[in-house]
Each structure stands twice: as structure tokens, then as C-alpha cells.
Design a protein around this motif. Structure first.
Motif, PDB file in Angstrom:
ATOM      1  N   SER A  79      54.751-103.682  -8.677  1.00 21.55           N
ATOM      2  CA  SER A  79      55.308-103.044 -10.045  1.00 21.55           C
ATOM      3  C   SER A  79      55.135-104.223 -11.302  1.00 21.55           C
ATOM      4  N   ASP A  81      55.817-103.711 -14.491  1.00 19.35           N
ATOM      5  CA  ASP A  81      56.727-103.765 -15.478  1.00 19.35           C
ATOM      6  C   ASP A  81      57.882-104.844 -15.598  1.00 19.35           C
ATOM      7  N   LEU A  96      55.531 -95.666 -15.561  1.00 18.40           N
ATOM      8  CA  LEU A  96      55.684 -97.085 -14.599  1.00 18.40           C
ATOM      9  C   LEU A  96      54.228 -97.203 -14.416  1.00 18.40           C
ATOM     10  N   PHE A  98      51.869-100.030 -12.087  1.00 16.55           N
ATOM     11  CA  PHE A  98      51.890-100.833 -10.960  1.00 16.55           C
ATOM     12  C   PHE A  98      50.292-101.593 -10.713  1.00 16.55           C
ATOM     13  N   ASP A 219      56.279-101.000  -3.549  1.00 18.26           N
ATOM     14  CA  ASP A 219      57.058-101.593  -4.352  1.00 18.26           C
ATOM     15  C   ASP A 219      57.899-100.510  -5.163  1.00 18.26           C
ATOM     16  N   GLY A 221      59.294 -99.174  -9.193  1.00 15.99           N
ATOM     17  CA  GLY A 221      59.696 -99.435 -10.393  1.00 15.99           C
ATOM     18  C   GLY A 221      61.091 -98.560 -10.972  1.00 15.99           C
TER      19      GLY A 221
END
Length: 332
Positions: A79, A81, A96, A98, A219, A221
Motif C-alpha cells: 500500500s 497511501d 486506495l 498499491f 497488504d 489499505g
């Protein structure tokens, strides 16, 4: 597991990112072949021997030994962010971001899956979709980026990184609530315990060998709801001509309007209006905002009286803020 054909269209790695996305740019930089020699490379070696045959030096070669470098399967999902992605209740297509990286030494199709229903969070987004960054800028561009096709996952070259975007619609969640969304990337050739061998399924006819990531990575977000509400209350006090509080002709009514913004977001362009009641007359220049006087004219300050009622422009007001407006009328 069946291997996806290697003629899948390759998605170009992002070569640059905007200054405002420095972390994404760093994640998408291309390292120098972290997995080493490219899969499918043939390593050929021949030994030699010499000997003296009656005064003549004779050289002979051994049979050549050729080995094909096997393919390492390593996938990384991250991620990018910097924190929770802020969204409003009912917002559509909150994004989101990635990155997906092929850390192996051969081109590999990466199968992507989304889990928007993670346990332990406050809400689940609706209408979740996945897009591949088509122009390599690391930012979701509606109408430009490519909707992910599970039947034709992106093929990443060795050490190639692409950006992918999860879009979700926000339900009517409350201020401060959070949602976790997980993205998983898995090598199409296969995954498992590091060292697992998929015989003959590597680039160039060699084996494919699961690397240290297990050829799969995930992963998460997070969405966070930022919302605000406006509460407006009105009160009145009366002062009669005799110093009391009776409501008789000549009594002055002071109206108090309290505007309270609650929540963690900001409400924009708030304007408070109130009509002068019938059988009363507005007291000129009586408008105040937080105790400071405002003019009746439509001018640079926030207040105005148009002959029928008052208005006060509060503008953009952040959550946790209270503004108090007062004005007066006289009972006819």
C-alpha cells in the motif's frame, strides 16, 4: 497450477511520479535485477585438458555442460497511501493505491484478488473494483486506467513495478469509522513454501522455484470516514419598556441563533438566514456575529438585512466550531 501464457500484454513500469507522490515514486523505481541472472539464461561450460604426446602438446575438450537458469517466483504488494484515505458517507469511487512488484528473474503474470470484507473494521465498502495504472503516473485517472481482467492478469517483467487502484463506494458510515481492504498478488505459475519447484514451468523451459515471499504477497489499505453535521438552534429573550420581559408593543426581542458544526470534516459555504416576523420591525444595525457587530448592507462583512430578513455568511466551518448570531426586532 496451470501457467498463464506468456503472450499476455505487459504493463509498463512507472518511470516517474509526481512530486506529491514521492513515496510512490520510490516504490516504483526499477532496481538492478534484484533476482540476479535472468531466467532462461543458458550457462554453458566446457573443460579442457592438455598432455604431451611425444613432444607434441595435445589439447582436448570435455563434453559441454549446459544449464538453464531457473525462474524465481517472488511477488510484493505494498500500500502506498501515506495513511487512511479520507472519504465521505455515500462517496463513490474512493481510491486506495498499491504497488505490485515482480521481484523474480523472469516475466510473470500476477493474479490479483481483493478482500473488502476484513474482520474487525467498522464497515465494508460497496461496488469494489480494481484498476491497473495504464499511463504509469501512479495516480488513478478515470477513463484512462484499465479495469483489471482476472482472465488476463498483468505480466510483469523482472523487477517491474506497477501501480494498481482499488475503488470503493462508501456506505452511510459514521464519522471516524474505518474500513480495511486487502489486496493480494500471487504468481500465476504457482506459490507455496520457499523452494517449492514447478518442474519445466520456468522461463525458457527451466524450472520455476518459489522465492522468499512464497510467490504471494498482500497488504491492506484503509478508508476513514470524515463527516460533519450542522446543528442550528434558536432562542429569544424579551425586554419590555418597563424593564421586564413581557411581550407587549414596544418590547425588544433579541434572537440568538447558534450554529454548531460537529464531526471531523468541514462544511462549506454556510449561510444562516432568518425572516423578520410579522408584527415586528427590525432594529437597524443589530446583527452581531460572535459578539461583533455587522452592517446591514450587502458589503465586505458577513451580515446583511434585505428589508425582510437577515443573513449571515459563515463560509467554511470546521467540525468542532460554534458560531453565534444575534439580531433584534421590536414588537409593533
Amino acid at each position: 497450477m496451470l501457467r498463464y501464457p506468456r503472450h499476455f500484454a505487459r504493463i509498463s513500469a512507472a518511470k516517474a511520479a509526481l512530486c506529491s507522490a514521492a513515496a510512490l515514486a520510490a516504490a516504483m523505481a526499477s532496481p538492478a535485477h534484484a533476482a540476479g541472472t535472468l531466467a532462461g539464461t543458458s550457462i554453458v561450460n566446457t573443460a579442457q585438458a592438455t598432455y604431451d604426446d611425444g613432444g607434441t602438446t595435445v589439447t582436448i575438450d570435455s563434453n559441454p555442460v549446459a544449464l538453464i537458469v531457473d525462474e524465481i517466483l517472488d511477488i510484493a504488494v505494498t500500500s502506498t497511501d501515506p495513511g487512511d484515505v479520507s472519504a465521505s458517507p455515500g462517496e463513490a469511487d474512493a481510491v486506495l493505491t498499491f504497488t505490485v512488484t515482480n521481484g523474480g528473474n523472469g516475466p510473470e503474470a500476477v493474479v490479483l484478488t481483493i478482500d473488502p470484507n476484513m474482520a474487525g473494521d467498522d464497515f465494508d465498502p460497496d461496488a469494489v473494483t480494481l484498476y491497473i495504472d495504464a499511463n504509469g503516473n501512479g495516480i488513478y485517472d478515470a477513463g484512462v486506467d484499465t479495469l483489471y481482467n482476472a482472465g488476463s492478469p498483468p505480466v510483469l517483467n523482472p523487477d517491474e513495478t506497477i501501480a494498481v487502484f482499488i475503488l470503493g463506494d462508501m456506505p452511510a458510515a459514521a464519522d471516524g469509522e474505518r474500513s480495511e481492504v486487502e489486496l493480494t498478488g500471487t504468481a500465476a505459475t504457482g506459490s507455496g513454501t520457499p523452494g517449492t519447484v514447478f518442474a519445466g514451468q520456468g522461463e525458457g523451459g527451466g524450472d520455476a522455484v518459489v522465492g522468499s515471499t512464497g510467490a504471494t504477497s498482500d497488504d491492506s489499505g484503509f478508508y476513514a470516514i470524515f463527516d460533519a453535521d450542522l446543528d442550528l438552534t434558536k432562542a429569544a429573550t424579551v425586554l419590555d419598556p418597563f424593564g421586564g420581559s413581557t411581550q407587549v408593543p414596544g418590547s425588544i426581542i433579541t434572537y440568538t441563533l447558534t450554529a454548531e458544526v460537529t464531526g471531523s470534516s468541514t462544511l462549506n459555504n454556510i449561510v444562516i438566514t432568518d425572516a423578520v416576523p410579522s408584527d415586528t420591525t427590525y432594529v437597524a444595525s443589530s446583527i452581531t456575529l460572535d459578539g461583533s457587530g455587522l452592517t446591514d448592507a450587502t458589503d465586505a462583512d458577513a451580515g446583511a438585512f434585505d428589508g425582510t430578513g437577515i443573513s449571515v455568511a459563515l463560509g467554511n466551518v470546521a467540525g468542532g466550531t460554534t458560531r453565534v448570531i444575534e439580531f433584534q426586532v421590536v414588537i409593533d
